[in-house]
Design a protein around this motif. Structure first.
Motif, PDB file in Angstrom:
ATOM      1  N   UNK A  84       0.947  -1.269  -0.142  1.00  0.00           N
ATOM      2  CA  UNK A  84      -0.074   0.046   0.035  1.00  0.00           C
ATOM      3  C   UNK A  84       0.860   1.326  -0.135  1.00  0.00           C
ATOM      4  N   UNK A  85       1.959   1.137   0.841  1.00  0.00           N
ATOM      5  CA  UNK A  85       2.911   2.255   0.795  1.00  0.00           C
ATOM      6  C   UNK A  85       3.593   2.543  -0.558  1.00  0.00           C
ATOM      7  N   UNK A  86       3.830   1.438  -1.197  1.00  0.00           N
ATOM      8  CA  UNK A  86       4.342   1.621  -2.541  1.00  0.00           C
ATOM      9  C   UNK A  86       3.307   2.530  -3.684  1.00  0.00           C
ATOM     10  N   UNK A  87       2.206   1.699  -3.518  1.00  0.00           N
ATOM     11  CA  UNK A  87       1.004   2.202  -4.445  1.00  0.00           C
ATOM     12  C   UNK A  87       0.957   3.772  -3.974  1.00  0.00           C
ATOM     13  N   UNK A  88       0.942   4.147  -2.867  1.00  0.00           N
ATOM     14  CA  UNK A  88       0.858   5.371  -2.425  1.00  0.00           C
ATOM     15  C   UNK A  88       1.914   6.441  -2.725  1.00  0.00           C
ATOM     16  N   UNK A  89       2.942   5.788  -3.192  1.00  0.00           N
ATOM     17  CA  UNK A  89       3.890   6.820  -3.655  1.00  0.00           C
ATOM     18  C   UNK A  89       5.015   6.887  -2.566  1.00  0.00           C
ATOM     19  N   UNK A  90       5.190   6.270  -1.604  1.00  0.00           N
ATOM     20  CA  UNK A  90       6.207   6.304  -0.531  1.00  0.00           C
ATOM     21  C   UNK A  90       7.547   5.874  -1.113  1.00  0.00           C
ATOM     22  N   UNK A  91       8.396   6.890  -1.166  1.00  0.00           N
ATOM     23  CA  UNK A  91       9.519   6.684  -2.172  1.00  0.00           C
ATOM     24  C   UNK A  91      10.676   5.689  -1.201  1.00  0.00           C
ATOM     25  N   UNK A  92      10.801   5.973   0.183  1.00  0.00           N
ATOM     26  CA  UNK A  92      11.744   5.421   0.784  1.00  0.00           C
ATOM     27  C   UNK A  92      11.136   4.271   1.770  1.00  0.00           C
ATOM     28  N   UNK A  93      11.152   2.965   1.184  1.00  0.00           N
ATOM     29  CA  UNK A  93      10.418   1.843   1.952  1.00  0.00           C
ATOM     30  C   UNK A  93      11.133   1.550   3.145  1.00  0.00           C
ATOM     31  N   UNK A  94      12.584   1.560   3.238  1.00  0.00           N
ATOM     32  CA  UNK A  94      13.372   1.218   4.384  1.00  0.00           C
ATOM     33  C   UNK A  94      13.049   1.982   5.373  1.00  0.00           C
ATOM     34  N   UNK A  95      12.979   3.620   5.011  1.00  0.00           N
ATOM     35  CA  UNK A  95      12.631   4.474   6.109  1.00  0.00           C
ATOM     36  C   UNK A  95      11.323   4.305   6.515  1.00  0.00           C
ATOM     37  N   UNK A  96      10.343   3.929   5.648  1.00  0.00           N
ATOM     38  CA  UNK A  96       8.785   3.528   5.991  1.00  0.00           C
ATOM     39  C   UNK A  96       8.797   2.610   7.197  1.00  0.00           C
ATOM     40  N   UNK A  97       9.623   1.660   6.789  1.00  0.00           N
ATOM     41  CA  UNK A  97       9.391   0.399   7.812  1.00  0.00           C
ATOM     42  C   UNK A  97      10.071   0.824   9.237  1.00  0.00           C
ATOM     43  N   UNK A  98      11.152   1.642   8.899  1.00  0.00           N
ATOM     44  CA  UNK A  98      11.718   2.113  10.350  1.00  0.00           C
ATOM     45  C   UNK A  98      11.025   2.969  11.146  1.00  0.00           C
ATOM     46  N   UNK A  99      10.198   3.817  10.357  1.00  0.00           N
ATOM     47  CA  UNK A  99       9.361   4.941  11.058  1.00  0.00           C
ATOM     48  C   UNK A  99       8.117   4.092  11.581  1.00  0.00           C
TER      49      UNK A  99
END
Length: 260
Positions: free
Chosen positions: A182-197
């Motif tokens: 979902x994050x990728x589809x939403x345009x979240x660029x940095x998935x590693x940062x997303x997971x850490x956050x």
């Protein structure tokens, strides 16, 4: 704040301190909520599903201002990624929602787009999201994911993906793999940062803060709303929200002209 019309109740009771004045106001909203449509149209008073429900108080030419304590819940932080609209908008709608709540999804798909076009884009309304996960691990993961997406200014894109279609509750729709998708589809660029956050203490504290705010008000079901401090329960018809926003805008304008 359990609503039988257009809201999803929490599956567990929590013994928490309540703000007495706020609870009284929220309890009074149940009268208005009784006019709302249920999701399946089972409590429509003879109306077909989809017809507007009656709204009380719409003829009042000078609505009374809301409790100042409830008005003060609006954060009006211009940098808040979980809010949309001008920080100084005359009307603030606070939304307590769970990404697994079907009634919240109904509001997101049917009503929020109209509010954005008619009021947010015109500078009249600001919408502030509050995470209120009540259905367990997947709800909590979705809340953390939304917050993490917001760290990359993609909360509302994540919101639209998560609510883009009805999803069966606690079916794995918000498991770890799917929230990343979902994050990728939403345009979240940095998935590693997303997971850490998502995994951060800051994320958990932010979600907990929203939950505590809701529980202290007496919220026990989703969605729940405050429009300039006045409550609306459940996914009521769009007309209900439009009338609430216009009434609040009228009150705000009168107060400004009176120098209050």
């Amino acid at each position: 704040m359990t609503g039988s019309t257009g809201s999803t109740p929490s599956p567990s009771r929590r013994n928490r301190r309540r703000t007495v004045g706020a609870v009284a106001v929220l309890a009074a909203a149940a009268v208005t909520a009784s006019f709302a449509l249920t999701l399946d149209g089972s409590d429509t008073g003879g109306k077909k599903a989809g017809e507007p429900a009656a709204v009380t108080g719409s003829a009042d030419p000078a609505p009374a201002p809301a409790d100042p304590g409830l008005l003060a819940l609006a954060r009006r932080d211009a940098s808040d990624p979980l809010a949309v609209g001008r920080a100084d908008a005359p009307v603030v709608l606070i939304e307590y929602s769970d990404f697994q709540c079907p009634f919240c999804g109904r509001f997101a798909r049917e009503t929020k787009p109209e509010l954005l076009r008619s009021y947010v884009d015109k500078g009249v309304l600001r919408i502030e999201w509050r995470n209120f996960p009540i259905f367990g691990e997947e709800s909590e993961r979705a809340a953390l994911a939304g917050w993490a997406a917001g760290r990359q200014k993609k909360f509302w894109e994540f919101h639209d993906v998560a609510y883009g279609k009805p999803r069966e509750r606690n079916s794995g729709a918000f498991d770890a793999e799917n929230v990343i998708a979902m994050a990728r589809e939403a345009g979240v660029a940095d998935i590693e940062r997303f997971q850490a956050d998502m995994a951060s203490e800051q994320a958990r504290n932010a979600v907990l803060q929203d939950q505590e705010e809701g529980y202290n008000l007496g919220v026990t079901s989703t969605p729940a709303f405050l429009v300039n401090g006045k409550p609306i329960l459940g996914a009521q018809p769009t007309d209900t929200f439009e009338e609430a926003v216009e009434s609040a805008a009228k009150t705000a304008k009168a107060a400004k002209e009176a120098g209050r």
